[in-house]
Design a protein around this motif. Sequence first.
Motif, PDB file in Angstrom:
ATOM      1  N   CYS A  49     -17.113  19.436  19.193  1.00 13.21           N
ATOM      2  CA  CYS A  49     -17.167  19.866  17.835  1.00 13.21           C
ATOM      3  C   CYS A  49     -17.800  20.883  17.735  1.00 13.21           C
ATOM      4  O   CYS A  49     -17.270  22.048  16.895  1.00 13.21           O
ATOM      5  N   GLY A  77     -13.792  17.167   8.039  1.00 11.25           N
ATOM      6  CA  GLY A  77     -15.059  16.909   8.146  1.00 11.25           C
ATOM      7  C   GLY A  77     -14.769  17.955   9.197  1.00 11.25           C
ATOM      8  O   GLY A  77     -16.798  18.343   8.750  1.00 11.25           O
ATOM      9  N   GLN A  78     -14.759  18.303   9.977  1.00  8.40           N
ATOM     10  CA  GLN A  78     -15.012  19.351  10.559  1.00  8.40           C
ATOM     11  C   GLN A  78     -14.965  21.079  10.373  1.00  8.40           C
ATOM     12  O   GLN A  78     -16.346  22.189  10.358  1.00  8.40           O
ATOM     13  N   CYS A 113     -22.659  18.844  13.296  1.00 13.69           N
ATOM     14  CA  CYS A 113     -21.802  17.998  14.352  1.00 13.69           C
ATOM     15  C   CYS A 113     -22.147  16.786  15.073  1.00 13.69           C
ATOM     16  O   CYS A 113     -21.856  15.416  15.730  1.00 13.69           O
ATOM     17  N   ARG A 116     -22.069  14.091  12.401  1.00 10.13           N
ATOM     18  CA  ARG A 116     -20.797  13.668  12.826  1.00 10.13           C
ATOM     19  C   ARG A 116     -19.971  12.369  13.524  1.00 10.13           C
ATOM     20  O   ARG A 116     -19.324  11.924  13.585  1.00 10.13           O
ATOM     21  N   PRO A 122     -15.965  10.366  15.630  1.00  7.84           N
ATOM     22  CA  PRO A 122     -16.337  11.244  13.594  1.00  7.84           C
ATOM     23  C   PRO A 122     -16.640   9.128  13.242  1.00  7.84           C
ATOM     24  O   PRO A 122     -15.850   8.573  13.278  1.00  7.84           O
TER      25      PRO A 122
END
Length: 128
Positions: A49, A77-78, A113, A116, A122
């Motif tokens: 990530c 999300g990234q 990251c 997350r 994730p």
Amino acid sequence: MGRAGAARACLLAVLVAGLMVTGCDVSAPGRRAGSTPPPSRAASGEELCVKLVGYWARKALDSDGYGDYQSMGLSNGQYDILRAAVAAARPVERRQGVEAARKLVDRQVRTGCAGRYRGGGPTGGPWQ
């Protein structure tokens, strides 16, 4: 071929066969026979990530826009991490310059990251 020649040929054949059986690698001096390099460690989801989002965040900071998150290979999300990092870095870039903005992007991406992937994977659904 006399007896001495036959003996030499036989000895040579035995030596060559011995090298093949023991796995001696005469082409790589200093390397142990049969040794292999240590296995590489697979990168964690968090490390991937940071690398991927960090790369695209720096690219976005250098330009005026963002690309499509799927074409970048990012999850939703990234992509959120990328947009937040770039949004935080833009005013810093205007006030303190490009280098300060890039450092902020790197910190923001690392923090995003880490959050997350805190539990090893994730959070949320597959594209969250």
